[in-house]
Design an enzyme around this catalytic site. Structure first.
Site, PDB file in Angstrom:
ATOM      1  N   CYS A 134      41.939  59.617   2.133  1.00  0.00           N
ATOM      2  CA  CYS A 134      40.947  60.599   2.598  1.00  0.00           C
ATOM      3  C   CYS A 134      39.555  60.218   2.103  1.00  0.00           C
ATOM      4  O   CYS A 134      39.207  60.478   0.950  1.00  0.00           O
ATOM      5  CB  CYS A 134      41.331  61.996   2.121  1.00  0.00           C
ATOM      6  SG  CYS A 134      40.157  63.261   2.632  1.00  0.00           S
ATOM      7  N   CYS A 137      37.424  63.152   1.020  1.00  0.00           N
ATOM      8  CA  CYS A 137      37.768  63.710  -0.292  1.00  0.00           C
ATOM      9  C   CYS A 137      37.278  62.805  -1.417  1.00  0.00           C
ATOM     10  O   CYS A 137      36.755  63.283  -2.421  1.00  0.00           O
ATOM     11  CB  CYS A 137      39.276  63.858  -0.465  1.00  0.00           C
ATOM     12  SG  CYS A 137      40.161  64.467   0.965  1.00  0.00           S
ATOM     13  N   ASP A 138      37.494  61.502  -1.278  1.00  0.00           N
ATOM     14  CA  ASP A 138      37.341  60.602  -2.427  1.00  0.00           C
ATOM     15  C   ASP A 138      36.187  59.616  -2.328  1.00  0.00           C
ATOM     16  O   ASP A 138      35.891  58.917  -3.303  1.00  0.00           O
ATOM     17  CB  ASP A 138      38.648  59.805  -2.628  1.00  0.00           C
ATOM     18  CG  ASP A 138      39.814  60.712  -3.006  1.00  0.00           C
ATOM     19  OD1 ASP A 138      39.556  61.778  -3.591  1.00  0.00           O
ATOM     20  OD2 ASP A 138      40.959  60.364  -2.709  1.00  0.00           O
TER      21      ASP A 138
END
Ligand code: NDP
Length: 316
Positions: A134, A137-138
């Site tokens: 992701c 997300c990261d």
């Protein structure tokens, strides 16, 4: 066997939020946690984009707080895996670990989705230490670093562009000699000076001391010019698709071609495969969302599913 008003399957942001709303509506829900307590989020390192956590939060902590909030209003948490459901029965029937365990007047399905991985042992070794599925997300953790994205579809192109805004350099590792993504996405990727597309490359293994520091790739495997290529990278992002965790529901709930649950726009209502409304059955989170796949969106849909379940229960 216990008879409950509302049974929730899944313990990610959608399931727990549904539980908070259902328990506050006095539905006394039971939530079956499933195989991955806390859901997909717990495979990431830190959550920085969930509102209410200005300094970021460790995913296990966040999911534990969701859980405690649901328990505070009376949700009963059950550790176990739902192995079979009969959603056409009245009341609905739910098997946990192969035993018929619950009858339920309403069911909220929040079983999530799982990112596809290549299946390399080194992916498991570096999960949370440089391997992610992701970028949204990261990606932030890789500012000014070099990363690789695997895949040739729209997701891979979108993630490569997202990461190119943050990172020094992005390799896009594509197994075929062409991208499968839509033409406009291909053009954006090919015209981005920070993205280098490695066509006809496959990842063999990831390398590094305690975290990802490189990847060994094979170019044109099986061809006369086959050779190995090493790239130095700090992060390795999978973008080869997701599969919704809906195997359990096949034949009972309408699914789209990719297996995502079809829900009525805005109301999280499920349908039978023949298109008829499946009374009392609602879906929330990534199992019904092939597009956004964000915790905050999943949580919102969990709230909607519980509100709809409450409305439904007042009609029976
Ligand atoms: P796709 O199935 O479209 O693409 C998956 C990609 O991963 C393909 O290039 C495939 O290669 C590659 N792949 C699969 N398995 C492997 C493997 N083992 N090793 C290496 N590569 C592999 O998935 P997406 O997630 O990209 O997209 C899903 C759907 O969502 C699509 O319909 C897409 O159009 C849509 N979408 C739309 C967006 C938008 O419009 N903004 C954004 C994101 C997704 P190969 O081509 O060789 O099969």
């Amino acid at each position: 066997m216990q008879h409950v008003k509302c049974l929730i399957i899944g313990s990610g942001p959608a399931g727990y939020t549904a539980a908070i709303y259902a328990s506050r509506a006095n539905l006394q829900p039971v939530l079956i946690e499933g195989p991955q307590l806390g859901g997909q989020l717990t495979t990431t390192t830190e959550v920085e984009n969930f509102p209410g956590y200005p300094d970021g939060v460790e995913p296990f902590q966040m999911m534990d707080e969701f859980k405690r909030q649901a328990e505070r209003f009376g949700t009963v948490m059950v550790s176990g895996i739902v192995t079979k459901v009969d959603l056409n029965a009245s009341p609905k029937q739910i098997w946990v670990e192969d035993e018929l365990a619950y009858k339920a007047d309403s069911v909220i399905i929040a079983t999530g989705a799982s990112a596809k991985y290549l299946g390399l042992p080194s992916e498991q070794k570096y999960k949370g230490a440089g391997v992610s599925a992701c970028a949204t997300c990261d990606g932030f953790f890789y500012r000014n670093k070099t990363v690789a994205v695997v895949g040739g579809g729209d997701t891979a192109c979108e993630e490569a562009q997202y990461l190119a805004n943050l990172c020094k350099k992005v390799y896009l590792i594509v197994r075929k000699p062409f991208l499968r993504a839509s033409v406009i996405m291909q053009q954006r990727v090919m015209n981005n000076p920070k993205i280098e597309v490695l066509f006809e490359h496959n990842t063999v293994t990831l390398t590094g001391e305690g975290k990802v520091q490189g990847a060994d790739l094979v170019y044109r495997k099986g061809e006369i010019d086959e050779h190995m290529v090493h790239i130095d990278i700090d992060g390795f992002f999978l973008a080869i698709g997701h599969h919704p965790n809906t195997q359990l529901l096949r034949d009972q709930v309408a699914l789209n071609e990719e297996g995502y649950i079809v829900v009525k726009n805005g109301a999280q209502q499920c349908y039978r495969p023949d298109g008829q409304v499946l009374d009392g059955v609602f879906a929330a989170g990534d199992c019904a969302d092939p597009v956004y796949r964000q915790a905050v969106v999943a949580a919102g849909s969990g709230a909607k599913a519980a509100i709809e379940a409450d409305k439904y229960l007042k009609t029976i």
